[in-house]
Write a protein that holds these residues in place. Structure first.
Motif, PDB file in Angstrom:
ATOM      1  N   THR A   1      77.084 110.198  20.723  1.00 36.11           N
ATOM      2  CA  THR A   1      76.002 109.227  20.543  1.00 36.11           C
ATOM      3  C   THR A   1      74.673 109.769  21.072  1.00 36.11           C
ATOM      4  OG1 THR A   1      76.488 108.193  22.675  1.00 36.11           O
ATOM      5  CG2 THR A   1      77.541 107.219  20.731  1.00 36.11           C
TER       6      THR A   1
ATOM      7  N   ASN B   1      69.228 106.421  21.297  1.00 35.70           N
ATOM      8  CA  ASN B   1      69.023 105.119  20.660  1.00 35.70           C
ATOM      9  C   ASN B   1      70.348 104.414  20.352  1.00 35.70           C
ATOM     10  OD1 ASN B   1      69.493 107.107  18.862  1.00 35.70           O
ATOM     11  ND2 ASN B   1      67.989 106.424  17.323  1.00 35.70           N
ATOM     12  N   ASP B   2      71.404 105.188  20.060  1.00 39.45           N
ATOM     13  CA  ASP B   2      72.725 104.577  19.893  1.00 39.45           C
ATOM     14  C   ASP B   2      73.141 103.869  21.186  1.00 39.45           C
ATOM     15  OD1 ASP B   2      72.887 105.864  17.397  1.00 39.45           O
ATOM     16  OD2 ASP B   2      73.787 107.647  18.310  1.00 39.45           O
ATOM     17  N   LYS B   3      72.880 104.542  22.303  1.00 37.23           N
ATOM     18  CA  LYS B   3      73.305 103.967  23.586  1.00 37.23           C
ATOM     19  C   LYS B   3      72.496 102.724  23.912  1.00 37.23           C
ATOM     20  CE  LYS B   3      75.027 108.299  25.590  1.00 37.23           C
ATOM     21  NZ  LYS B   3      74.208 109.351  24.925  1.00 37.23           N
TER      22      LYS B   3
ATOM     23  N   GLU C   1      71.133 100.715  21.798  1.00 36.92           N
ATOM     24  CA  GLU C   1      71.605  99.715  20.851  1.00 36.92           C
ATOM     25  C   GLU C   1      72.939  99.109  21.313  1.00 36.92           C
ATOM     26  OE1 GLU C   1      70.183  98.406  18.428  1.00 36.92           O
ATOM     27  OE2 GLU C   1      71.907  97.307  17.590  1.00 36.92           O
ATOM     28  N   LEU C   2      73.857  99.990  21.706  1.00 32.76           N
ATOM     29  CA  LEU C   2      75.172  99.542  22.185  1.00 32.76           C
ATOM     30  C   LEU C   2      75.020  98.585  23.361  1.00 32.76           C
ATOM     31  CD1 LEU C   2      78.252 101.820  22.856  1.00 32.76           C
ATOM     32  CD2 LEU C   2      77.409 100.327  24.657  1.00 32.76           C
TER      33      LEU C   2
END
Lengths: 239, 239, 239, 239
Positions: free
Chosen positions: A184, A187-189, A191-192
């Motif tokens: 990841t 930004n994935d983190k 978002e999560l």
């Protein structure tokens, strides 16, 4: 010093007595030795334990006061970095003396002040910190050094915040959390954290996200904000 | 490690990363920083404080256990020397890491165990120890190293025993005692102790006169008595 | 030395003045800088040019005589290694002084004696050699060092002998010869030489296959054969 | 590199592989080894031999061209200093490689060009030069370094000019000349030259009094006059 026929062994000291370059800024980074074991053994709150951070700051403050030449310091996770002014002649700029005395003073103060920050958790064994010394020719290098450590803080803290949210609130096992985060991006983190746990990462305490910067506030002191990386907002004065 | 545009600063570390020569015995000597102030502030018994010596031994024992490669250690006054086996790859033999982690572990243990040896004297501030690392090519060099430190112990202890006898029993001021001892040789000092104070120096505790030698007693361990200087009779096993 | 207000710059020298460990054997390896260009420009015979080898030996002999502490030397290809006795105090064992003066004396002698070995080939430009210094604690280490360099000689010479046979006698282009040898083992190469070119590798001059070992033959000199790697048969005495 | 059971010796190289600090100016000073014997053996004109100076300049020019990173050089007596630009990655900034290759190239060129400057004096033996490398953090330090060497040139040349005047024209023996000059200051020496020998020191060739400064004159080159000490007027361009 005893002047016997054995004193010849003293001459062997020269070959490992390194002198750090003159007129350059010295940065000493102290680093916890086996600290994942140590934080587990002492039930540190995860991902960040405020008491642990305050104790690190307290130990750093002691070092900053002990070594007059220290003009700024920055801490995050189990590490602390100290800048000695380029004019310092501490131990004639001998590498091993500087590295060892700073890590010693830091460790000693850490144990000394332990009970103030962990009053109900007895210290189970003496922790240790190693250190390294690096010489930088200009203030800009030191500034970039702090930016580098701060970027490290950010990346690790974002990861840890996700990891422990998945484990503590998401009910995952550590290996599951690790697998979930594998590959990841930032930004994935973010978002999560937001979508799954309602956490807005940017509103978390800046101390966790950016670490702590100690600035000497003394008349005539070298202005510590010369080193201050742009994003750093958490400034602790000393003494 | 954060991989940003600031990470270039990392390359500066190479210039102060010294590697100690391979296949040589490493001796780390830890030394108290400002210990005359420290012993005064904590009312150490003069010329020798048994509690202080035992605490030094306790801290050394901790270091000897933490660092597996340690095969012998010797302490006297406010210093302790540790021998790492010539095969050690501790921190890939990096000078600053070895120097700093040993002095850190020693200092940390010193503070940790303080109250066991000084139960009625609260520790007033965190003490510090610096260290240096020296590389010796053969066992004989290390043996001579210990003989050198032991000769240092003897000379200082004989002087201190006289000095404090003159002050504590002879009613002299420190400067008077210093003046009295100026220019005297060993036999003058022995004579002074005996004739003036009835002290037979050679019957004083060997721990005071010769220091303490720690020897690992483990199956397969390198035989520590290979390093043992001839006169040393005070051997403390560990663990 | 001029004692002006600029003399402070002198103190900067300390930080790059490294002292090699005492009581250890020092090996200095001198290495040709850009020697494939140099040998081409001067039409060296391939794979081995006897005149070139003799000139290297001549330059090495000069170094061996200039530095009294030198007790043995070994050469192959464009490199030469010199052992200084473990007791040497040459330049107080300063790394840069030792490295630079040995490579300087070697280069200087190489140019000085050039015309004796290449009487019909004018030297076109001044060649250069860099050097490094390594400290070894025992004679066995130095012996193994020479065995290592000799193994290097063997491997490279076997390859070069095949390569140039394929090019000079086999009519291959260099890239073709390279491709032909890619992935082959020692016995493949021996076989190729024998079957295709009738060359029995083991009967080639030992100087080509094993390099040259210089041994000081002086009353009282350290016996150079203590260093002699087992297979080495080509021994050149000096002076 | 041969990968045999002896290859372990290679790991010993790390302990004497020092890396000079990054982003700092490197100054390499090459120095004649035993040059008073060398100049006597080759009948150098005293106190200054123009052919000798020109040969030194010629050898320095060779070094300056061989090492692209060189941006200025200064010579006087039997020494020559070369500045490498702070950005250089020559030999990854390894101390021994830099020190040795510069002194090697210098020595090699010195012998190579000998006959051009001393056509009627055969070179009797190969001369040698050692070298050291110093790291300076700023241009100002390098500038002061050159001022220091230039002051050294001035002081020695004034002394030598007096000494040889007393010997060559005054008929003194060397010990008498030495005794005559003992304890004299600069103005005493100027006075002696003028009153006794009619020599106005300040009208002697600036090359003798101040040495020679080589400045790279190439589009885009670092402006060498940034290093130029105030008084230096003798500037030699290259190539």
């Amino acid at each position: 010093m005893a002047n016997t026929r054995f004193a010849y062994v003293r001459h062997f000291e020269q070959a490992s007595e390194y002198f750090l370059p003159r007129d350059t800024w010295l940065v000493i980074r102290v680093d916890g030795r086996g600290f994942s074991r140590f934080t587990q053994a002492h039930n540190y709150v995860k991902p960040n334990d405020v008491r642990g951070i305050q104790l690190m700051n307290r130990a750093a403050m002691h070092v900053a006061r002990e070594f007059n030449e220290c003009c700024a310091a920055y801490g995050q996770s189990d590490e602390y970095s100290f800048v000695l002014h380029k004019s310092t002649q501490l131990y004639s700029r001998r590498l091993s003396k500087i590295a060892s005395s700073v890590s010693s003073a830091f460790s000693s103060a850490f144990v000394f002040h332990w009970a103030e920050y962990f009053p109900t958790t007895p210290l189970q064994y003496p922790p240790a910190f190693d250190s390294r010394v690096v010489s930088y020719p200009t203030v800009q290098h030191v500034r970039d050094y702090f930016s580098w450590r701060q970027a490290d803080c950010h990346i690790n803290n974002l990861y840890n915040t996700c990891f422990w949210a998945l484990v503590q609130q998401g009910g995952m096992t550590p290996p599951e959390a690790e697998a979930r985060l594998d590959g990841t991006f930032s930004n994935d983190k973010n978002e999560l954290l937001y979508s799954q746990f309602g956490i807005n990462y940017n509103t978390l305490s800046a101390v966790f996200r950016k670490g702590t910067f100690l600035a000497k506030e003394e008349p005539g002191a070298f202005p510590a904000d010369a080193f201050l990386p742009g994003g750093c907002t958490d400034l602790l004065p000393w003494p």
